[in-house]
Write an enzyme that holds these catalytic residues in place. Structure first.
Site, PDB file in Angstrom:
ATOM      1  N   ASN A 164      39.198  37.637  37.776  1.00 54.00           N
ATOM      2  CA  ASN A 164      40.497  37.217  37.240  1.00 54.00           C
ATOM      3  C   ASN A 164      40.682  35.726  37.520  1.00 54.00           C
ATOM      4  O   ASN A 164      40.837  35.317  38.670  1.00 54.00           O
ATOM      5  CB  ASN A 164      41.590  38.050  37.931  1.00 54.00           C
ATOM      6  N   HIS A 210      43.905  39.396  28.870  1.00 51.35           N
ATOM      7  CA  HIS A 210      43.756  38.785  30.193  1.00 51.35           C
ATOM      8  C   HIS A 210      42.769  39.641  30.985  1.00 51.35           C
ATOM      9  O   HIS A 210      42.907  40.861  31.059  1.00 51.35           O
ATOM     10  CB  HIS A 210      45.130  38.752  30.870  1.00 51.35           C
ATOM     11  N   CYS A 232      49.137  34.131  35.103  1.00 47.26           N
ATOM     12  CA  CYS A 232      48.060  34.576  34.203  1.00 47.26           C
ATOM     13  C   CYS A 232      48.488  34.569  32.740  1.00 47.26           C
ATOM     14  O   CYS A 232      47.641  34.564  31.845  1.00 47.26           O
ATOM     15  CB  CYS A 232      47.598  35.968  34.589  1.00 47.26           C
TER      16      CYS A 232
END
Ligand code: UT7
Length: 327
Positions: A284, A254, A113
């Site tokens: 996500n 994020h 990520c």
């Protein structure tokens, strides 16, 4: 030292929407649980004939249009992903082919990520040394291919998408002011895919459980680390840029979990009005998360010329990082 400046952004999310209600038919969960624990209402899922590089090619259109730069002018393509089209070659090479970016060098970055922030930092370093002048940094994932839809601890979180930024040398005060990257490989098993690599190759020991190709995660432990690491990285880059937190116009974190984002913002003393959120729509999307959010923020007019933008991310590795950009 030359500074890298973002002159174009683009993003793409597949059409198919998977809602929390859809997931509640697959595993023991509910819309209310997912919303209250994560802030995610729905996520996108790529079509079976869409590879990650296809999503990148779609995202690239917007960035070319915004920047006025053409594919042949690009001299480096960096693709951040944990779901490349192939193990070999690098996804960046496949993107190069699809875009017709014939004059570029191409490489992938694997930092989960935090991959896009890693890509930005690499682009900044190459531009600073004058090695490359027009760089595309992609963050893209088709996480639906490595998600176990029988595991409620993970399947409610992840989605598919792509985002990209085009960077060139800055000729004024704008550009990337500071970046910070860090990892802790001793925490590798908090978030990982056990099978399919050289540690546990498929085929060598006969058939194996296909869920070993999927994401395994210890959510609670990741959660605590995420809040600490994103907060710490953010404070470092703000300080290195010579700024105070109050001078940051927008924080683009994020998009992992609303509670993590709120906790980081609180740690930084930043009001939530200054935080860009789109995780309700996409969940996500790992490496795609930051560039997808950045592109939406730009297109919604949330980022204007002269603004100081903070971004921070964390992910499997564990890896984490942050950047401050003057727009
Ligand atoms: O980009 C990095 C990727 N990783 C992350 O961002 C993960 C970070 N962690 C998180 O976001 C959170 O830890 C989760 C959303 C994954 C979980 O939230 P939590 O508040 O930490 O819940 P928990 O893991 O402590 O679980 C609480 C309970 C458990 O039940 P028991 O043992 O208390 O009976 C879980 O089994 O919630 C249960 N649970 C669920 N219940 C309904 C876990 N997942 C679900 C679910 N639906 N989907």
């Amino acid at each position: 030292m030359l500074r890298a400046k973002i002159v174009g952004t683009g993003s793409y999310a597949p059409e198919r929407i998977m809602t929390n209600h859809d997931l509640a038919k697959m595993v023991e969960t509910s819309h209310d649980w997912i919303m209250s624990r994560t802030g995610i209402a729905e996520r996108r899922v790529a079509a079976s004939d869409q590879s990650t590089s296809d999503l990148c090619a779609e995202a690239a259109r917007g960035a070319f249009e915004m920047s006025g730069i053409k594919a042949e002018e690009i001299d480096l393509i960096i693709a951040a992903t944990v779901t490349p089209d192939y193990h070999l070659p690098a996804m960046a090479c496949v993107i190069q082919k699809k875009l017709g970016a014939v004059n570029a060098a191409s490489m992938d970055v694997v930092a989960a990520c935090a991959g896009f922030i890693h890509g930005l930092s690499i682009a900044q370093a190459y531009i600073a040394t004058g090695t490359y002048k027009k760089i595309m940094v992609f963050g893209a994932e088709v996480l639906s291919t490595i998600t176990n839809y029988q595991d409620r601890n993970t399947c409610v979180l992840f989605g598919d998408g792509a985002g990209v930024a085009i960077l060139v040398p800055s000729e004024d005060e704008s550009g990337i002011l500071s970046t910070y990257l860090k990892s802790d490989g001793t925490l590798d098993e908090l978030l990982y895919i056990p099978g399919g690599g050289t540690e546990m190759p498929f085929g060598r020991n006969g058939d194996q459980d296909s869920t070993l190709r999927c994401i395994h995660m210890r959510g609670n432990e990741i959660y605590k680390h995420a809040v600490r690491s994103m907060g710490d990285a953010s404070m470092r880059v703000i300080k290195e840029a010579g700024l105070e937190t109050e001078q940051i116009s927008l924080f683009v974190p994020h998009q992992a979990n609303m509670r993590i984002i709120q906790a980081v913002a609180k740690r930084l003393g930043m009001p939530m009005e200054k935080v860009f959120l789109n995780l309700e729509k996409y969940g996500n999307t790992s490496a795609a998360s930051v560039p997808l959010a950045l592109d939406e923020a730009v297109r919604q007019g949330r980022i204007k010329s002269g603004d100081y933008v903070l971004s921070a991310a964390f992910g499997g590795g564990l890896t984490w990082g942050a950047a401050v950009i003057r727009w």
